[in-house]
Design a protein around this motif. Sequence first.
Motif, mmCIF file in Angstrom:
data_model
loop_
_atom_site.group_PDB
_atom_site.id
_atom_site.type_symbol
_atom_site.label_atom_id
_atom_site.label_comp_id
_atom_site.label_asym_id
_atom_site.label_seq_id
_atom_site.Cartn_x
_atom_site.Cartn_y
_atom_site.Cartn_z
ATOM 1 N N ALA A 118 0.916 -1.330 -0.086
ATOM 2 C CA ALA A 118 -0.116 0.015 0.283
ATOM 3 C C ALA A 118 0.945 1.290 0.155
ATOM 4 O O ALA A 118 1.260 1.585 1.095
ATOM 5 N N SER A 119 1.309 1.852 -1.115
ATOM 6 C CA SER A 119 2.051 2.992 -1.188
ATOM 7 C C SER A 119 1.770 3.681 -2.688
ATOM 8 O O SER A 119 1.624 3.182 -3.604
ATOM 9 N N GLY A 120 1.570 4.953 -2.405
ATOM 10 C CA GLY A 120 1.252 5.911 -3.511
ATOM 11 C C GLY A 120 2.467 5.643 -4.434
ATOM 12 O O GLY A 120 2.307 5.895 -5.695
ATOM 13 N N GLY A 368 -13.472 5.383 2.886
ATOM 14 C CA GLY A 368 -11.936 6.147 2.907
ATOM 15 C C GLY A 368 -10.994 5.002 2.834
ATOM 16 O O GLY A 368 -11.239 3.885 3.358
ATOM 17 N N VAL A 369 -9.854 5.236 2.044
ATOM 18 C CA VAL A 369 -9.024 4.129 1.882
ATOM 19 C C VAL A 369 -7.632 4.744 2.124
ATOM 20 O O VAL A 369 -7.158 5.850 1.466
ATOM 21 N N GLU A 370 -6.774 4.252 3.132
ATOM 22 C CA GLU A 370 -5.301 4.808 3.278
ATOM 23 C C GLU A 370 -4.497 3.692 4.170
ATOM 24 O O GLU A 370 -4.959 2.743 4.653
ATOM 25 N N ILE A 404 -10.947 1.743 5.086
ATOM 26 C CA ILE A 404 -9.860 0.644 5.051
ATOM 27 C C ILE A 404 -8.745 1.535 5.536
ATOM 28 O O ILE A 404 -8.362 2.545 4.967
ATOM 29 N N ALA A 405 -7.912 0.936 6.488
ATOM 30 C CA ALA A 405 -6.842 1.596 7.339
ATOM 31 C C ALA A 405 -5.697 0.327 6.950
ATOM 32 O O ALA A 405 -5.514 -0.386 7.803
ATOM 33 N N ALA A 406 -4.827 0.456 5.901
ATOM 34 C CA ALA A 406 -3.780 -0.619 5.681
ATOM 35 C C ALA A 406 -2.637 -0.203 6.770
ATOM 36 O O ALA A 406 -2.161 0.887 7.060
ATOM 37 N N PRO A 407 -2.304 -1.261 7.701
ATOM 38 C CA PRO A 407 -1.428 -1.118 8.629
ATOM 39 C C PRO A 407 0.197 -0.496 7.992
ATOM 40 O O PRO A 407 0.410 -0.922 6.918
ATOM 41 N N SER A 408 0.648 0.321 8.822
ATOM 42 C CA SER A 408 1.585 1.019 8.228
ATOM 43 C C SER A 408 2.565 1.503 9.254
ATOM 44 O O SER A 408 2.061 2.084 10.564
ATOM 45 N N PRO A 445 -8.835 -2.460 9.977
ATOM 46 C CA PRO A 445 -7.353 -2.078 9.667
ATOM 47 C C PRO A 445 -6.556 -3.345 9.239
ATOM 48 O O PRO A 445 -5.587 -3.844 9.700
ATOM 49 N N GLU A 446 -6.712 -3.506 7.682
ATOM 50 C CA GLU A 446 -6.098 -4.514 6.925
ATOM 51 C C GLU A 446 -5.610 -4.114 5.889
ATOM 52 O O GLU A 446 -6.396 -3.202 5.062
ATOM 53 N N HIS A 447 -4.669 -4.835 5.042
ATOM 54 C CA HIS A 447 -4.341 -4.356 3.770
ATOM 55 C C HIS A 447 -5.282 -5.127 2.666
ATOM 56 O O HIS A 447 -5.931 -6.405 3.052
ATOM 57 N N HIS A 448 -5.625 -4.384 1.564
ATOM 58 C CA HIS A 448 -6.597 -5.074 0.622
ATOM 59 C C HIS A 448 -5.831 -5.139 -0.799
ATOM 60 O O HIS A 448 -5.173 -4.282 -0.787
#
Length: 598
Positions: A118-120, A368-370, A404-408, A445-448
């Motif tokens: 998950a990275s811009g 929201g997706v981040e 969606i909140a991908a762990p970072s 709080p997971e990656h998709h």
Amino acid sequence: MTADSLYTDITPILLWTVLGFSLVISVAALTTVIVLLRNRPAIVKAAPMPAAAASAPLLRESEKNGRSPEEALIHWSPEMLKQILAAELPDTELIVVSNREPYVHEHGPGGVELKVPASGLVSALEPITRTCAGTWIAHGGGSADRETADANDHVMVPPDAPAYTLRRVWLSEEEYKGYYLGFANEGLWPLCHIAFERPIFRAADWECYQAVNRKFADAVVQEAKTKRPIVLVQDYHFALLPRLVREQLPEAIIITFWHIPWPNSEVFSVCPWREQILDGMLGSSILGFHIQLHCNNFIESVDRFLESRVDREGAAISYGGRTTLVHSYPISIEWPEQTTPRRRTSAWARRRVLERFNLRPDVKLAVGVERLDYTKGILDRFHAMDEFFQQHSDWIGRLVFLQIAAPSRSSLPAYQALYQECQTLVEEINARYGSEGYQPIVLIPEHHDQHELSDLYRAADLCVVSSLHDGMNLVAKEFVAARDDEAGVLVLSAFAGASRELLEAIIVNPFDASGMGEAFYQALTMPIEEQRMRMRRLREVVRSNNVYRWAGSMLMDAARLRQREQFRELGSMPASAATPAASPPPARVIETPMKARV
Ligand code: GDG
């Protein structure tokens, strides 16, 4: 009849004719106005704009900042990018350097699994490197990365259709902690973002940061097959790398792109190693930021802390005998998408998402997706939900916010605290407004994977991007790209770089919870015709300012620099004119691709 008597006879007739005409024209004009007002589109009847939008800009930054009109006419695509490379930079090798790798191999329950992080930065760079068949150097951080690389630490990617080489660089735990978690993410990240998180600078982290920058610079030199590669250095992890590469490959064109904001010089001055950082970055031939404001801030910092000559008109800095062009290149997304399989309809996506998250079919859906990051304003959008329900209680039970909140960076205390705060706030709001079978906020709080994200964007009634500060923000652009049904509303922070381009979004101040709550209301009650008008325009903007344009503009600037170097070598250019970055580009440099304009 004398001339005098003639005038006397016809003057009243003329006067009455003119008066008569004026009357007819006035009545016609008045009638037209009344008809227009009666038939005016629903856009005029929409709820009043929130305060932040009242001072919204009239022109997009790209329309103001003097890009050449010819460049604006190019239809940017992978083919166009290839043509530009072939015509303007023939036989040039492209080397990309970033901390994050585009493909990570991890041990999972079913064996080795492949993940796209998950990275811009990855979302933007991957299609470019694929198109240019370059080499991408990155930290091999996956648990199965070593065993999937060859003896030279190479792996061909994408695995299902290999197009370029990924070179993995290995870091010890100590290096990773000091360089990545410490200096980059506890120091530079909060320094560059106005999110009121105090930066932490430790001398030991700085040591690691320098050592890892040297390690990556050595990897660039090892991978370079020629003396003059184009090296695309990515982001705040590698501020020192441009200078280190320059020392070993003096003829390389080094393009450094800083993906996050650059603070004003007073904020920047708190960094104990500010001069070294600026010196390192000025090893670049071209230095790119998303927006002009960040270029200005950088130039101001150099002016204040280094002995240099700043050419504001030419957007160039001369320092230590070399010149660096400082320019804005707004990053974007792949359009047309090359890899995602044919999409299903928005109705299909909506059914699927509602089923998956066990939501009632009649609710409106905000998404929201981040990455779970304190700069993204996740808590702030939940506070806005609270305000929204307080002001519009008839919406309780009818709106769900799916986040969606991908762990970072989850080993850092600031990120652990944010996770806790998010959980607590969601529980509070759900307890206040929820009921049997209804939770107003669903926090995942997971990656998709990208297909799941695409379904979410297409299922949503509104997408909320409420960053406190953000270089660009690609989620906003991905949402727009996903909406080929031209429906859905984007609520976008004024402090995300994307707000300089996506003017038809509802622009909000994330620090103003009640204003943002009203923006939700405006979005939820927006007539479909207005949604379509806005979305159509947003899609035009993202389509024409796609990621190929971002990379193509930088590479065209690189081609101009290279040409001038060649002129200089031939002695055909006076020394004063040889400062490559400071003068405007010769029009003929981009002749060939221009002819191929679609
Ligand atoms: C930096 C700057 C700038 C999110 N969750 C998942 C996932 N994502 C993807 C999104 C999007 C990307 O991550 C996030 O991009 P952003 O641009 O929003 O933000 P940063 O990661 O902070 O990126 C930013 C960017 O660099 C590019 O220059 O725009 O300002 O901070 O693409 O879709 N991707 C996957 N799973 C997820 O769960 N695969």
